[in-house]
Design a protein around this motif. Sequence first.
Motif, short mmCIF file in Angstrom:
data_model
loop_
_atom_site.label_atom_id
_atom_site.label_comp_id
_atom_site.label_asym_id
_atom_site.label_seq_id
_atom_site.Cartn_x
_atom_site.Cartn_y
_atom_site.Cartn_z
N ARG A 40 41.06 27.05 43.81
CA ARG A 40 40.37 27.96 42.88
C ARG A 40 41.14 28.18 41.58
NH1 ARG A 40 35.48 27.48 43.89
NH2 ARG A 40 34.99 27.71 46.08
N ILE A 41 42.36 27.64 41.48
CA ILE A 41 43.15 27.84 40.26
C ILE A 41 42.59 26.96 39.15
CG2 ILE A 41 45.41 27.64 39.16
CD1 ILE A 41 46.61 28.22 41.97
N TRP A 65 44.65 31.99 36.36
CA TRP A 65 43.23 32.11 36.03
C TRP A 65 42.47 31.27 37.05
CZ3 TRP A 65 40.87 35.01 32.23
CH2 TRP A 65 41.75 35.68 31.38
N CYS A 66 41.43 31.85 37.63
CA CYS A 66 40.74 31.24 38.76
C CYS A 66 39.25 31.04 38.49
CB CYS A 66 40.89 32.13 39.99
SG CYS A 66 42.60 32.48 40.39
N ASP A 67 38.72 30.05 39.19
CA ASP A 67 37.27 29.85 39.26
C ASP A 67 36.77 30.66 40.44
OD1 ASP A 67 36.47 28.10 37.22
OD2 ASP A 67 37.17 26.35 38.36
N LEU A 68 35.75 31.44 40.21
CA LEU A 68 35.14 32.18 41.32
C LEU A 68 33.99 31.35 41.86
CD1 LEU A 68 35.07 35.75 39.72
CD2 LEU A 68 36.68 34.86 41.39
N ALA A 72 30.44 34.91 43.59
CA ALA A 72 31.55 35.78 44.02
C ALA A 72 32.11 36.54 42.83
CB ALA A 72 32.64 34.94 44.67
N THR A 73 32.63 37.71 43.09
CA THR A 73 33.25 38.51 42.03
C THR A 73 34.74 38.68 42.24
OG1 THR A 73 32.70 40.54 43.22
CG2 THR A 73 31.14 39.81 41.53
N THR A 74 35.23 38.29 43.43
CA THR A 74 36.67 38.40 43.73
C THR A 74 37.12 37.22 44.57
OG1 THR A 74 36.37 39.65 45.77
CG2 THR A 74 36.57 40.93 43.73
N LEU A 75 38.43 37.06 44.66
CA LEU A 75 39.06 36.07 45.54
C LEU A 75 40.14 36.78 46.37
CD1 LEU A 75 39.80 33.09 43.11
CD2 LEU A 75 38.09 33.13 44.93
N PRO A 76 40.43 36.29 47.56
CA PRO A 76 41.54 36.85 48.32
C PRO A 76 42.86 36.58 47.61
CG PRO A 76 40.17 35.45 49.73
CD PRO A 76 39.71 35.26 48.32
N SER A 142 41.54 36.72 36.95
CA SER A 142 42.96 36.37 36.82
C SER A 142 43.84 37.44 37.43
CB SER A 142 43.33 36.18 35.35
OG SER A 142 43.37 37.41 34.67
N ILE A 143 45.04 37.03 37.82
CA ILE A 143 46.06 37.97 38.27
C ILE A 143 47.36 37.61 37.57
CG2 ILE A 143 45.03 38.44 40.52
CD1 ILE A 143 47.15 36.61 41.75
#
Length: 181
Positions: A40-41, A65-68, A72-76, A142-143
Amino acid sequence: LFLFVGFSCNKSGGGSSPGNTYTGPNETSKFLYSPVDVSRIKFLLSLGWLQPVGHTIPTDHVYFWCDLPGGATTLPVYALTSGKVEKILWVPVQGIQESKVWFRVNEKFSYYFDHVVPDPSLKEGSSITAGQKIGTTGLGSSIDLGVIDETLTLTGYANPKRYGWQETYCGKPFQYFTDAL
């Protein structure tokens, strides 16, 4: 200037042993897991970025930065290595309980995530294990990941008093990942 880096392994990075790779209480740890599923990155941004609104000095963290996946609105989000939850700073943004969470790995090494929504069971003082789901991404896709490595001290600041503990002991997050990651 953007730094683009690709990962070619699963979220565990091929690591087979749980826990840390350090052998003493003050040795630097290695990150055994990716904070998000590597598939997902989308891209990574390097340490020292000045672009985001609100940053007036170079950043002391990197960005994932990730692809959802569709809809989906979030990722684990996963613990990089074992340790304890040192602090949770709640920063509600647009009704979402985003947080900055610090994890203490040993006496001289910690890391943090920003823009995450911690799992409700996660409390200050809680033990975590490498690869444990600790929450989800917050607002956006992103985180932030920062490292505080007190085995090193950055020097060369024009005015060192302007910088805090996090900046003085700022590690380069990507160098702490296992070779597989």
